[in-house]
Design a protein around this motif. Structure first.
Motif, PDB file in Angstrom:
ATOM      1  N   ILE A 141       0.828  -1.207   0.000  1.00  0.00           N
ATOM      2  CA  ILE A 141       0.000   0.000   0.000  1.00  0.00           C
ATOM      3  C   ILE A 141       0.862   1.256   0.000  1.00  0.00           C
ATOM      4  O   ILE A 141       0.498   2.272  -0.595  1.00  0.00           O
ATOM      5  N   VAL A 142       2.028   1.189   0.632  1.00  0.00           N
ATOM      6  CA  VAL A 142       2.936   2.344   0.654  1.00  0.00           C
ATOM      7  C   VAL A 142       3.416   2.654  -0.762  1.00  0.00           C
ATOM      8  O   VAL A 142       3.420   3.811  -1.191  1.00  0.00           O
ATOM      9  N   ALA A 143       3.795   1.633  -1.500  1.00  0.00           N
ATOM     10  CA  ALA A 143       4.239   1.832  -2.880  1.00  0.00           C
ATOM     11  C   ALA A 143       3.086   2.298  -3.760  1.00  0.00           C
ATOM     12  O   ALA A 143       3.278   3.115  -4.661  1.00  0.00           O
ATOM     13  N   THR A 144       1.871   1.811  -3.486  1.00  0.00           N
ATOM     14  CA  THR A 144       0.702   2.222  -4.260  1.00  0.00           C
ATOM     15  C   THR A 144       0.460   3.717  -4.129  1.00  0.00           C
ATOM     16  O   THR A 144       0.035   4.370  -5.082  1.00  0.00           O
ATOM     17  N   ILE A 145       0.776   4.282  -2.979  1.00  0.00           N
ATOM     18  CA  ILE A 145       0.586   5.714  -2.760  1.00  0.00           C
ATOM     19  C   ILE A 145       1.821   6.503  -3.195  1.00  0.00           C
ATOM     20  O   ILE A 145       1.717   7.537  -3.860  1.00  0.00           O
ATOM     21  N   ALA A 146       3.016   6.036  -2.839  1.00  0.00           N
ATOM     22  CA  ALA A 146       4.241   6.822  -3.028  1.00  0.00           C
ATOM     23  C   ALA A 146       4.674   6.935  -4.489  1.00  0.00           C
ATOM     24  O   ALA A 146       5.078   8.015  -4.929  1.00  0.00           O
ATOM     25  N   VAL A 147       4.622   5.866  -5.239  1.00  0.00           N
ATOM     26  CA  VAL A 147       5.170   5.866  -6.601  1.00  0.00           C
ATOM     27  C   VAL A 147       4.441   6.837  -7.532  1.00  0.00           C
ATOM     28  O   VAL A 147       5.089   7.640  -8.203  1.00  0.00           O
ATOM     29  N   PRO A 148       3.098   6.831  -7.578  1.00  0.00           N
ATOM     30  CA  PRO A 148       2.454   7.828  -8.449  1.00  0.00           C
ATOM     31  C   PRO A 148       2.731   9.266  -8.019  1.00  0.00           C
ATOM     32  O   PRO A 148       2.887  10.146  -8.864  1.00  0.00           O
ATOM     33  N   ILE A 149       2.826   9.498  -6.721  1.00  0.00           N
ATOM     34  CA  ILE A 149       3.139  10.854  -6.258  1.00  0.00           C
ATOM     35  C   ILE A 149       4.536  11.256  -6.714  1.00  0.00           C
ATOM     36  O   ILE A 149       4.751  12.370  -7.192  1.00  0.00           O
ATOM     37  N   LEU A 150       5.496  10.359  -6.576  1.00  0.00           N
ATOM     38  CA  LEU A 150       6.866  10.679  -6.981  1.00  0.00           C
ATOM     39  C   LEU A 150       7.001  10.869  -8.488  1.00  0.00           C
ATOM     40  O   LEU A 150       7.754  11.729  -8.950  1.00  0.00           O
ATOM     41  N   LEU A 151       6.283  10.085  -9.264  1.00  0.00           N
ATOM     42  CA  LEU A 151       6.458  10.132 -10.714  1.00  0.00           C
ATOM     43  C   LEU A 151       5.611  11.185 -11.420  1.00  0.00           C
ATOM     44  O   LEU A 151       6.018  11.699 -12.458  1.00  0.00           O
TER      45      LEU A 151
END
Length: 173
Positions: A141-151
């Motif tokens: 879930i952390v990657a689901t939130i963090a990756v789109p925000i970062l990219l």
């Protein structure tokens, strides 16, 4: 005060020649080098980005790390499910869930590697889809939130994946 002004001496401590358009020293040290600011870029276009932004590297690290962790947990879950429940619908459901989670984890690792090796928009889209699939692993879930925000919210990451103007070769003349 007699003699030449020390601020008007050339590099050989000789009086500078103040001929308009001529340098104040015998030879121009920049011969053969292109003057700064003169290149083939179109005014108003973004400058080429030649270093991978930290947001892209961070997204890749998040994907790879969470993909590895979730993948290892899914392998353990698959082993426990098949060992404890033997056969039947419960074991089959647990095995299918473990396999789906493992495939999502592998896809996340591939997406992270693509971010580190490719500059295409397809790499960013693949990484975003992989991070969305990590929600099936619960820990992702952390990657689901963090990756789109970062990219997709960082200007540096947007510029990295945007079409880049051709960089002219260095002037050797």
């Amino acid at each position: 005060m007699t003699g030449p002004n020390p601020y008007e001496l050339n590099k050989d401590d000789q009086p500078a020649t103040n001929t308009p358009g001529q340098p104040h020293w015998p030879a121009d040290p920049n011969v053969g080098y292109q003057q700064p600011g003169y290149n083939n870029l179109v005014p108003g276009q973004p400058l080429p980005v030649d270093k991978r932004p930290g947001a892209v590297i961070g997204a890749a690290i998040v994907l790879i790390a969470f993909g590895v962790i979730a993948g290892l947990l899914r392998v353990v879950a698959f082993a426990v499910t098949t060992a404890d429940y033997g056969t039947g619908a419960e074991a089959a459901g647990g095995a299918i869930a473990s396999i789906v989670g493992l495939l999502a984890s592998l896809f996340a690792i591939v997406g992270g590697i693509m971010l580190l090796t490719s500059r295409s928009k397809a790499a960013a889209i693949t990484a975003t889809v992989a991070s969305a699939l990590l929600i099936f692993t619960c820990i992702g879930i952390v990657a689901t939130i963090a990756v789109p925000i970062l990219l997709w919210t960082q200007d540096s990451a947007k510029a990295w994946f945007a079409q880049q103007p051709q960089v002219p070769p260095p002037y050797l003349g």
